[in-house]
Enzyme design. Structure first.
Site, PDB file in Angstrom:
ATOM      1  CB  CYS A 247      91.766  21.905  -6.883  1.00 40.87           C
ATOM      2  SG  CYS A 247      92.241  20.864  -5.499  1.00 40.87           S
TER       3      CYS A 247
ATOM      4  CB  SER B 285      90.678  19.381   1.391  1.00 50.24           C
ATOM      5  OG  SER B 285      90.757  17.981   1.169  1.00 50.24           O
TER       6      SER B 285
HETATM    7  N1  LIG Z   1      95.167  15.357   0.228  1.00 49.48           N
HETATM    8  C1  LIG Z   1      95.251  16.676  -0.325  1.00 49.48           C
HETATM    9  C2  LIG Z   1      95.299  16.575  -1.843  1.00 49.48           C
HETATM   10  C3  LIG Z   1      95.491  17.943  -2.507  1.00 49.48           C
HETATM   11  C4  LIG Z   1      95.818  17.809  -3.987  1.00 49.48           C
HETATM   12  O1  LIG Z   1      96.066  16.711  -4.508  1.00 49.48           O
HETATM   13  N2  LIG Z   1      95.811  18.954  -4.686  1.00 49.48           N
HETATM   14  C5  LIG Z   1      96.199  18.951  -6.083  1.00 49.48           C
HETATM   15  C6  LIG Z   1      95.213  19.744  -6.946  1.00 49.48           C
HETATM   16  S1  LIG Z   1      93.583  19.051  -6.984  1.00 49.48           S
HETATM   17  C7  LIG Z   1      97.521  19.692  -6.257  1.00 49.48           C
HETATM   18  O2  LIG Z   1      97.773  20.690  -5.612  1.00 49.48           O
HETATM   19  N3  LIG Z   1      98.338  19.189  -7.167  1.00 49.48           N
HETATM   20  C8  LIG Z   1      99.560  19.856  -7.536  1.00 49.48           C
HETATM   21  C9  LIG Z   1     100.761  18.955  -7.496  1.00 49.48           C
HETATM   22  O3  LIG Z   1     100.675  17.837  -6.949  1.00 49.48           O
HETATM   23  O4  LIG Z   1     101.789  19.412  -7.999  1.00 49.48           O
HETATM   24  C10 LIG Z   1      94.052  17.497   0.167  1.00 49.48           C
HETATM   25  O5  LIG Z   1      93.023  16.908   0.508  1.00 49.48           O
HETATM   26  O6  LIG Z   1      94.164  18.730   0.255  1.00 49.48           O
END
Ligand SMILES: N[C@@H](CCC(=O)N[C@@H](CS)C(=O)NCC(=O)O)C(=O)O
Length: 201
Positions: A10, A66
């Site tokens: 990720c 993040s």
């Molecule tokens: N805006 C968030 C985005 C986090 C994100 O999209 N994480 C993804 C993995 S790269 C996730 O957990 N996806 C799982 C889902 O949406 O079910 C950040 O910057 O932390």
């Protein structure tokens, strides 16, 4: 003790890991298996109602997203600082982080998703379109880097936001135009940082 709910590939988790290493902070990684849906369990949703990694727990403080985690870490553990001191500089860094999160990481993710498919199933037009988006972003960074080693002068959270995907441009099938000399030198400097090397690219 700092705990990071993490998924190895990720890019958002990678941004946080870079900052933890820059600040020489010890942390425990807790693997959240996104493929199994661990991020949507009631326990995990109590930590992050959006059901996404990364989530950071620092004693009794729970922070998700993040960009917000990285700002929290910079406020709480200010040495070395990864934000400029002046308000204008801080605003520029935040704009660049936003630009990375919204205009750079998504097209790169879409290209990688296509490239992970068997060749016969790939959508070549989609790949080309998103590769062109990535090239446009790199072109904009070229101007930001004029006369500077890093995006905000010193290494900052702005650079961190681009690290996870900027270093993968070869895997993304993006050729770095010879005119993007500032970008090429910047990527070289990023690659030398122990925090970036710790990602294992
Ligand atoms: N805006 C968030 C985005 C986090 C994100 O999209 N994480 C993804 C993995 S790269 C996730 O957990 N996806 C799982 C889902 O949406 O079910 C950040 O910057 O932390």
């Amino acid at each position: 003790m700092i705990r990071l709910y993490d998924y190895p590939d990720c890019p958002f988790c990678q941004k946080v890991r870079v900052v933890l290493v820059e600040k020489d902070l010890e942390f425990e990684k807790i693997h959240v298996d996104l493929r199994k849906g661990d991020q949507k369990t009631p326990e995990f949703l109590k930590l992050n109602p959006y059901g996404r990694v990364p989530v950071l727990i620092d004693d009794d403080v729970v922070v998700y997203d993040s960009t917000i985690i990285n700002e929290y870490l910079d406020d709480e553990y200010p040495n070395p600082s990864l934000m400029p001191e002046d308000s204008a500089g801080r605003a520029r860094v935040r704009q660049l982080e936003d630009f990375a999160d919204n205009s750079f990481i998504p097209p790169a993710g879409l290209v990688l998703a296509e490239l992970h498919k068997p060749e016969a199933e790939r959508d070549a037009d989609k790949i080309r379109r998103h590769q062109a988006d990535i090239t446009r972003v790199l072109g904009r960074l070229e101007a930001h880097l004029e006369g500077k080693e890093f995006l905000a002068g010193d290494f900052s959270l702005a650079d961190v936001a681009f690290v996870p995907r900027a270093l993968l441009f070869t895997q993304l099938g993006v050729e770095l135009d010879a005119r993007l000399q500032n970008v090429a030198a910047w990527i070289g400097r990023l690659r030398e940082r122990p925090s970036v090397r710790s990602l294992g690219f």
